[in-house]
Design a protein around this motif. Structure first.
Motif, PDB file in Angstrom:
ATOM      1  N   ALA A  50       0.834  -1.201   0.000  1.00  0.00           N
ATOM      2  CA  ALA A  50       0.000   0.000   0.000  1.00  0.00           C
ATOM      3  C   ALA A  50       0.870   1.252   0.000  1.00  0.00           C
ATOM      4  O   ALA A  50       0.655   2.179  -0.791  1.00  0.00           O
ATOM      5  N   ARG A  51       1.872   1.266   0.853  1.00  0.00           N
ATOM      6  CA  ARG A  51       2.715   2.461   0.955  1.00  0.00           C
ATOM      7  C   ARG A  51       3.619   2.620  -0.260  1.00  0.00           C
ATOM      8  O   ARG A  51       3.999   3.735  -0.625  1.00  0.00           O
ATOM      9  N   HIS A  52       3.955   1.527  -0.913  1.00  0.00           N
ATOM     10  CA  HIS A  52       4.763   1.599  -2.134  1.00  0.00           C
ATOM     11  C   HIS A  52       4.065   2.479  -3.161  1.00  0.00           C
ATOM     12  O   HIS A  52       4.700   3.324  -3.797  1.00  0.00           O
ATOM     13  N   LEU A  53       2.770   2.294  -3.311  1.00  0.00           N
ATOM     14  CA  LEU A  53       2.028   3.069  -4.299  1.00  0.00           C
ATOM     15  C   LEU A  53       1.560   4.404  -3.737  1.00  0.00           C
ATOM     16  O   LEU A  53       1.670   5.445  -4.398  1.00  0.00           O
ATOM     17  N   ILE A  54       1.070   4.405  -2.506  1.00  0.00           N
ATOM     18  CA  ILE A  54       0.554   5.639  -1.915  1.00  0.00           C
ATOM     19  C   ILE A  54       1.631   6.711  -1.816  1.00  0.00           C
ATOM     20  O   ILE A  54       1.367   7.899  -2.000  1.00  0.00           O
ATOM     21  N   SER A  55       2.877   6.294  -1.572  1.00  0.00           N
ATOM     22  CA  SER A  55       3.962   7.269  -1.385  1.00  0.00           C
ATOM     23  C   SER A  55       4.730   7.561  -2.671  1.00  0.00           C
ATOM     24  O   SER A  55       5.786   8.185  -2.624  1.00  0.00           O
ATOM     25  N   SER A  56       4.188   7.150  -3.805  1.00  0.00           N
ATOM     26  CA  SER A  56       4.984   7.242  -5.038  1.00  0.00           C
ATOM     27  C   SER A  56       4.807   8.551  -5.807  1.00  0.00           C
ATOM     28  O   SER A  56       5.217   8.656  -6.952  1.00  0.00           O
ATOM     29  N   GLY A  57       4.197   9.549  -5.182  1.00  0.00           N
ATOM     30  CA  GLY A  57       4.250  10.881  -5.774  1.00  0.00           C
ATOM     31  C   GLY A  57       3.026  11.332  -6.539  1.00  0.00           C
ATOM     32  O   GLY A  57       3.067  12.350  -7.223  1.00  0.00           O
ATOM     33  N   GLY A  58       1.908  10.642  -6.469  1.00  0.00           N
ATOM     34  CA  GLY A  58       0.702  11.111  -7.137  1.00  0.00           C
ATOM     35  C   GLY A  58       0.193  12.404  -6.507  1.00  0.00           C
ATOM     36  O   GLY A  58       0.432  12.675  -5.327  1.00  0.00           O
ATOM     37  N   LYS A  59      -0.513  13.210  -7.280  1.00  0.00           N
ATOM     38  CA  LYS A  59      -0.973  14.516  -6.788  1.00  0.00           C
ATOM     39  C   LYS A  59      -2.169  14.409  -5.852  1.00  0.00           C
ATOM     40  O   LYS A  59      -2.557  15.366  -5.212  1.00  0.00           O
ATOM     41  N   ARG A  60      -2.829  13.267  -5.812  1.00  0.00           N
ATOM     42  CA  ARG A  60      -4.028  13.078  -4.993  1.00  0.00           C
ATOM     43  C   ARG A  60      -5.106  14.085  -5.371  1.00  0.00           C
ATOM     44  O   ARG A  60      -5.746  14.723  -4.513  1.00  0.00           O
ATOM     45  N   LEU A  61      -5.291  14.236  -6.670  1.00  0.00           N
ATOM     46  CA  LEU A  61      -6.252  15.193  -7.196  1.00  0.00           C
ATOM     47  C   LEU A  61      -7.679  14.855  -6.794  1.00  0.00           C
ATOM     48  O   LEU A  61      -8.456  15.742  -6.403  1.00  0.00           O
ATOM     49  N   ASP A  99      -2.614  -2.463 -13.086  1.00  0.00           N
ATOM     50  CA  ASP A  99      -1.243  -2.872 -13.429  1.00  0.00           C
ATOM     51  C   ASP A  99      -1.152  -4.373 -13.641  1.00  0.00           C
ATOM     52  O   ASP A  99      -0.350  -4.843 -14.454  1.00  0.00           O
ATOM     53  N   VAL A 100      -1.964  -5.120 -12.918  1.00  0.00           N
ATOM     54  CA  VAL A 100      -1.989  -6.578 -13.120  1.00  0.00           C
ATOM     55  C   VAL A 100      -2.632  -6.906 -14.465  1.00  0.00           C
ATOM     56  O   VAL A 100      -2.093  -7.680 -15.264  1.00  0.00           O
ATOM     57  N   VAL A 101      -3.789  -6.298 -14.730  1.00  0.00           N
ATOM     58  CA  VAL A 101      -4.495  -6.568 -15.982  1.00  0.00           C
ATOM     59  C   VAL A 101      -3.649  -6.162 -17.189  1.00  0.00           C
ATOM     60  O   VAL A 101      -3.575  -6.879 -18.190  1.00  0.00           O
ATOM     61  N   ASP A 102      -3.000  -4.985 -17.081  1.00  0.00           N
ATOM     62  CA  ASP A 102      -2.217  -4.456 -18.203  1.00  0.00           C
ATOM     63  C   ASP A 102      -0.795  -5.009 -18.260  1.00  0.00           C
ATOM     64  O   ASP A 102      -0.061  -4.707 -19.201  1.00  0.00           O
ATOM     65  N   GLU A 103      -0.413  -5.779 -17.237  1.00  0.00           N
ATOM     66  CA  GLU A 103       0.953  -6.299 -17.131  1.00  0.00           C
ATOM     67  C   GLU A 103       1.988  -5.172 -17.179  1.00  0.00           C
ATOM     68  O   GLU A 103       3.025  -5.273 -17.822  1.00  0.00           O
ATOM     69  N   SER A 104       1.673  -4.078 -16.483  1.00  0.00           N
ATOM     70  CA  SER A 104       2.546  -2.903 -16.476  1.00  0.00           C
ATOM     71  C   SER A 104       3.716  -3.098 -15.519  1.00  0.00           C
ATOM     72  O   SER A 104       3.563  -3.688 -14.440  1.00  0.00           O
ATOM     73  N   GLY A 109       7.033   6.353 -12.416  1.00  0.00           N
ATOM     74  CA  GLY A 109       8.491   6.309 -12.429  1.00  0.00           C
ATOM     75  C   GLY A 109       9.105   5.251 -11.536  1.00  0.00           C
ATOM     76  O   GLY A 109      10.324   5.204 -11.390  1.00  0.00           O
ATOM     77  N   ARG A 110       8.276   4.385 -10.930  1.00  0.00           N
ATOM     78  CA  ARG A 110       8.789   3.317 -10.076  1.00  0.00           C
ATOM     79  C   ARG A 110       8.254   1.983 -10.568  1.00  0.00           C
ATOM     80  O   ARG A 110       7.273   1.925 -11.301  1.00  0.00           O
ATOM     81  N   GLU A 111       8.915   0.928 -10.138  1.00  0.00           N
ATOM     82  CA  GLU A 111       8.407  -0.397 -10.467  1.00  0.00           C
ATOM     83  C   GLU A 111       7.008  -0.573  -9.862  1.00  0.00           C
ATOM     84  O   GLU A 111       6.737  -0.129  -8.752  1.00  0.00           O
ATOM     85  N   THR A 112       6.126  -1.209 -10.602  1.00  0.00           N
ATOM     86  CA  THR A 112       4.792  -1.466 -10.076  1.00  0.00           C
ATOM     87  C   THR A 112       4.858  -2.513  -8.966  1.00  0.00           C
ATOM     88  O   THR A 112       5.808  -3.300  -8.882  1.00  0.00           O
ATOM     89  N   ALA A 113       3.816  -2.520  -8.137  1.00  0.00           N
ATOM     90  CA  ALA A 113       3.766  -3.490  -7.040  1.00  0.00           C
ATOM     91  C   ALA A 113       3.802  -4.921  -7.575  1.00  0.00           C
ATOM     92  O   ALA A 113       4.418  -5.801  -6.969  1.00  0.00           O
ATOM     93  N   ARG A 114       3.145  -5.157  -8.713  1.00  0.00           N
ATOM     94  CA  ARG A 114       3.114  -6.511  -9.267  1.00  0.00           C
ATOM     95  C   ARG A 114       4.510  -6.977  -9.681  1.00  0.00           C
ATOM     96  O   ARG A 114       4.815  -8.166  -9.595  1.00  0.00           O
ATOM     97  N   THR A 115       5.352  -6.018 -10.091  1.00  0.00           N
ATOM     98  CA  THR A 115       6.717  -6.359 -10.472  1.00  0.00           C
ATOM     99  C   THR A 115       7.533  -6.757  -9.252  1.00  0.00           C
ATOM    100  O   THR A 115       8.363  -7.664  -9.306  1.00  0.00           O
ATOM    101  N   ALA A 121      -0.449 -10.838  -4.832  1.00  0.00           N
ATOM    102  CA  ALA A 121      -0.369  -9.916  -3.695  1.00  0.00           C
ATOM    103  C   ALA A 121      -0.950  -8.553  -4.062  1.00  0.00           C
ATOM    104  O   ALA A 121      -1.654  -7.924  -3.252  1.00  0.00           O
ATOM    105  N   SER A 122      -0.694  -8.078  -5.278  1.00  0.00           N
ATOM    106  CA  SER A 122      -1.200  -6.769  -5.706  1.00  0.00           C
ATOM    107  C   SER A 122      -2.724  -6.751  -5.731  1.00  0.00           C
ATOM    108  O   SER A 122      -3.362  -5.805  -5.249  1.00  0.00           O
TER     109      SER A 122
END
Length: 338
Positions: A50-61, A99-104, A109-115, A121-122
């Motif tokens: 959760a924190r990997h993605l939450i802290s990755s710099g999104g603007k939280r628009l 990211d799982v569906v798209d295999e991203s 700018g960071r590795e996805t959680a699935r990677t 787990a993702s």
């Protein structure tokens, strides 16, 4: 790679979300605290992902829109903080699932959680965040807000399934594609904007105005993202330029280029999208064909159109700092490609 044409002769230097950030800063500090609290778990992997993605710099628009929309109508409780956090958790869960569906492999700018942790787990952590979001909605005690956000969650899931149906399908029409992104992207923007006036007990017309604003802002936002994939930068996108192309996604620039192209050009698109012939040379050719047929410019034009509908939706409402800030969001969204 490609360069998006400036359609207005210059970037709007004033297009920013600074006012929105300033108006919502105290409440966003509470949202951020709640995010960290609700993302916690005794199961160690859950807060890690959760924190990997939450802290990755999104603007939280999206949560900022919820907060500003509640403030706009004089709301003074703390329910908007919980709803804004719910909105952000819904968005984060969607990203994990996407990211799982798209295999991203990259996100902001960071590795996805699935990677890093794998697909299973993702998906499961995304489900955990959705569960936490619904618990907070219930805590607020507004059945109408719960209905709006739970309905949005269902529509978003439908949008994801619809996207699978149009994936690699070059016969997809523009109307079909807009239906997909209205569900997949615009539904959450719409809900995020509408729940603010709902808990502020604003009038039905005011709620409808914010709902329309959010829907059309979401459509504009997604179309700008579609254009940026072929003419933006990695920092603007939060992913690699050309990722949509490499993943075989049929977005509006592809739809327009394919329909306007010659038989030879359509053969190229079939090889690229349907047969995954998407190396760097193919990407360069795709960008060239989009430039030839005005596909990027017209995609941006569509985004501007929906941006103006969003602007008109707020026009009848009384002028407030929050209204001005929400109008700034439209300019900010479009300015990413101008």
């Amino acid at each position: 790679m490609g360069v998006v044409l400036n359609l207005e002769g210059g970037k709007r230097e004033t297009a920013s979300i600074k006012r929105l950030m300033e108006l919502t800063a105290p409440d966003m500090a509470r949202v951020n605290e709640l995010i960290l609290s609700k993302a916690g778990s005794d199961v160690e992997l859950i807060p890690q992902i959760a924190r990997h993605l939450i802290s990755s710099g999104g603007k939280r628009l999206r949560p900022m829109v919820t907060l500003a929309a509640a403030q706009m109508f004089g709301y003074s409780g703390d329910g908007h903080v919980k709803l804004a956090t719910s909105v952000e958790f819904m968005h984060t869960a969607t990203l994990l699932h996407d990211d799982v569906v798209d295999e991203s492999n990259m996100r902001r700018g960071r590795e996805t959680a699935r990677t890093v942790w794998g697909n299973q787990a993702s998906v499961l952590v995304g489900d955990f965040l959705l569960g936490q979001a619904f618990r907070m909605m219930v805590d607020v005690g507004s059945l109408e807000a719960l209905d709006i956000l739970s309905s949005a969650a269902s529509v978003i899931a439908e949008g994801e399934v619809m996207q699978l149906g149009v994936s690699k399908n070059l016969d997809t029409t523009e109307d079909e594609y807009l239906t997909v992104i209205k569900a997949k992207t615009a539904a959450l923007f719409s809900a995020a904007a509408e729940v603010g006036p709902v808990i502020a007990e604003a009038s039905r017309n005011d709620r409808a105005a914010l709902r329309s604003y959010g829907t059309n802002l979401g459509l504009a936002f997604q179309l700008v993202d579609d254009a940026l994939d072929y003419g933006g930068t990695t920092s603007e996108l939060g992913k690699n330029v050309g990722d949509d192309f490499r993943e075989g996604k049929v977005t509006l620039p592809v739809i327009l280029s394919y329909r306007r192209g010659s038989a030879e050009e359509r053969d190229f698109w079939k090889r690229a999208i349907e047969n995954a012939e998407t190396d760097d040379a193919a990407l360069e050719k795709a960008i060239g064909l989009m430039a030839r047929h005005g596909a990027i410019g017209d995609t941006i034009g569509r985004a501007r159109h929906f941006g103006e509908i969003a602007r008109d939706a707020l026009a009848p409402l009384k002028d407030t700092p929050q209204k001005t800030a929400l109008l700034d969001v439209i300019d900010f969204c479009i300015s990413r490609v101008t």
